[in-house]
Scaffold this active site. Structure first.
Site: not given
Ligand code: NAI
Length: 328
Positions: A232, A261
């Protein structure tokens, strides 16, 4: 159920119509905002994407208009005021994981492009310029990569990086034991960022980590390191990153997301004068690659998004367990 779909592009319509179970879908091209929230009158449900705004003011209007359900066709939910939605009795459901490999593969594509400059080589050769000057890259084999966040996407990316022979370290407040057993070393943010040639962000944006990459954290980076953000835009303080690029502290930047964005992405603005001076400055760097939030954009991910969105809608209508509800 009558569902208003906001931020609709041609491809959204195609996949949502194909996988619609039984709902009445009304498509709006514009993103939801306070200015157009009146459009939601007479709808039970909304289907929203990453740049639709459902802040406290919008939620208050949605409640008045009788909206009971928000179906997010994405994983991130930083654009929704969950507390207000909860108070208004509006359920918020999301698609928690849809082909995490799609985003992980895009992150690797950004690294390879920035490193090996294939975009520049493509243009050069088309113009009959076969020189290699300025195209030198570095081996990813044995290169040190810091993953910030090892959830679905971070985990998928770890597997790709391992395949390339990278040395991977990670920071996540909730380390994944299966990855530790697989050899991943976790450390503090400072530790993992400090030793890395490449830092890649895979955590959600929440209040606590807004602008986590700023002038202070950038000083911890190895001089000339690469930063990749497919998560993000708000995770990065853009002005600070521009200063780090100007000084050479940051050697490469790959962004699939950008803090402002919503004013730019998913639209063709090629005939317009871009008013956002920060993105214009970023575009001007030779070592910056920006894509407009396309990490998720594969056929497989679009199918999963549509299927899970309608499964969420059906569960709500049937009064079943809402497995994908986001609680405030
Ligand atoms: P997820 O919920 O499976 O994993 C997120 C991980 O980040 C968790 O393990 C959590 O413990 C960790 N986390 C939380 N706060 C943190 C911090 N301050 N520092 C380090 N780690 C932290 O989410 P997923 O599916 O892996 O997605 C991650 C992000 O990717 C989403 O939140 C979204 O913002 C972004 N995304 C981007 C897309 C794109 O098209 N560019 C598409 C889908 C998601």
């Amino acid at each position: 159920m009558k569902i208003a779909v906001f931020s609709t592009c041609k491809y959204d319509r195609e996949f949502l119509e194909k996988y619609n179970t039984s709902h009445e879908l009304v498509f709006f091209e514009e993103a939801l905002s306070l200015q157009n929230v009146a459009l939601t009158k007479d709808f039970n449900a909304l289907c929203l994407f990453v740049n639709d705004c459902a802040d406290a003011d919008v939620i208050a209007k949605l409640e008045e208009n009788g909206v009971r359900l928000i179906l997010l066709r994405c994983a991130g939910f930083n654009n929704i005021d969950l507390e207000s939605a909860n108070e208004a009795g509006i359920k918020v459901l999301r698609v928690p994981a849809y082909s995490p490999e799609a985003v992980a593969e895009h992150a690797m594509a950004m690294i390879l492009t920035l490193n090996r400059k294939t975009h520049k080589a493509y243009n050069r050769v088309r113009e009959g310029n076969f020189s290699l000057e300025g195209l030198m890259g570095f081996n990813l084999h044995h290169c040190k990569v810091a993953l910030i966040g090892t959830g679905n996407i971070g985990k998928a990316f770890y597997k790709i990086l391992k395949g390339f022979g990278c040395k991977v370290m990670a920071f996540d407040p909730f380390p994944d034991q299966s990855l530790v057993e697989d050899g991943l070393i976790y450390g503090s943010l400072e530790e993992v960022v400090g030793g890395a040639d490449i830092v890649s962000l895979h955590c959600p944006l929440v209040d606590d980590n807004h602008h986590m990459i700023n002038s202070t954290t950038l000083k911890l980076f190895k001089s000339g390191a690469m930063l990749i953000n497919t998560s993000r835009g708000g995770l990065i303080a853009t002005k600070d990153v521009i200063e780090a690029l100007k000084s050479g502290q940051l050697g490469y930047l790959g962004l699939d997301v950008y803090e402002q964005e919503s004013q730019l992405f998913f639209q063709n603005l090629s005939e317009d004068v871009i008013q956002d001076d920060l993105i214009s400055r970023l575009i001007s760097f030779p070592n910056v690659l920006i894509t407009s939030h396309q990490g998720f954009f594969t056929k497989e991910a679009m199918e999963q998004i549509a299927n899970i969105t309608f499964a969420n809608a059906d569960a709500f209508v049937k009064g079943e367990n809402l497995d994908n509800e986001i609680l405030s």
